[in-house]
Design an enzyme around this catalytic site. Structure first.
Site, short mmCIF file in Angstrom:
data_model
loop_
_atom_site.label_atom_id
_atom_site.label_comp_id
_atom_site.label_asym_id
_atom_site.label_seq_id
_atom_site.Cartn_x
_atom_site.Cartn_y
_atom_site.Cartn_z
N CYS A 9 -7.53 9.91 -25.23
CA CYS A 9 -6.36 10.20 -26.06
C CYS A 9 -5.27 9.23 -25.61
O CYS A 9 -5.57 8.17 -25.07
CB CYS A 9 -5.95 11.67 -25.96
SG CYS A 9 -5.31 12.21 -24.37
N ARG A 15 -4.96 16.58 -24.53
CA ARG A 15 -6.19 16.69 -25.31
C ARG A 15 -7.44 16.23 -24.58
O ARG A 15 -8.45 16.95 -24.56
CB ARG A 15 -6.05 15.92 -26.63
CG ARG A 15 -5.00 16.50 -27.55
CD ARG A 15 -4.73 15.61 -28.74
NE ARG A 15 -4.08 14.37 -28.30
CZ ARG A 15 -3.80 13.34 -29.10
NH1 ARG A 15 -4.14 13.40 -30.37
NH2 ARG A 15 -3.19 12.28 -28.63
N ASP A 119 -1.61 15.46 -31.32
CA ASP A 119 -1.12 15.58 -29.96
C ASP A 119 -0.13 16.74 -29.86
O ASP A 119 0.90 16.74 -30.54
CB ASP A 119 -0.45 14.27 -29.55
CG ASP A 119 -0.19 14.17 -28.07
OD1 ASP A 119 -0.38 15.17 -27.35
OD2 ASP A 119 0.19 13.07 -27.62
#
Length: 148
Positions: A9, A15, A119
């Site tokens: 990410c 994440r 996000d």
């Protein structure tokens, strides 16, 4: 046979460590030699997992390991057999680092209609819960696809 999965990410604090935890719990049971790592395209190296992301994992009875953010590099990408990302723009970032990562880089949400997982960083708790649910569903789908 897969030996290394890399999950990517941006910051490597929300994440990707969440996905790494879930993927490790799901796939490592039948495959102890499988290594699952995570990294960020713009990681703030050394930061721990974001506290809300960690809390959500713990509340869902997961056991996140101690985590420190790592910056993605070409060696990690070359060593990985499968690279999973959260958003389409992450794929482009990976190809800029290692163009030969084509063919082994996919969205984590590939089996959910190429779902992008937003996000949750600097957002409220429901955003973290939503990201967790999407990651959990995506990991379960990858486990089926990979024969686990």
């Amino acid at each position: 046979m897969l030996e290394r999965i890399l999950i990517v990410c941006i910051g490597n604090i929300c994440r990707s460590p969440c996905a790494q935890t879930l993927m490790s719990e799901t796939l490592s049971r039948g495959n102890p030699g499988l290594k699952i790592d995570s990294a960020g395209l713009e990681a703030q190296v050394g930061l721990p997992m974001e506290p809300t992301a960690r809390a959500v994992l713990l509340e869902h009875r997961h056991r996140p390991p101690e985590h420190r953010a790592r910056q993605l590099d070409g060696t990690m990408l070359r060593q990985a057999d499968l690279v999973l990302v959260m958003e389409r723009r992450h794929v482009d970032g990976i190809y800029r680092i290692v163009p030969e990562a084509r063919g082994k880089t996919f969205l984590l949400g590939k089996w959910q209609g190429e779902l992008e997982i937003r996000d949750p960083f600097r957002r409220d708790r429901p955003a973290f819960e939503q990201a967790y649910r999407q990651i959990r569903t995506a990991v379960e789908a990858w486990a089926v696809h990979l024969g686990h």
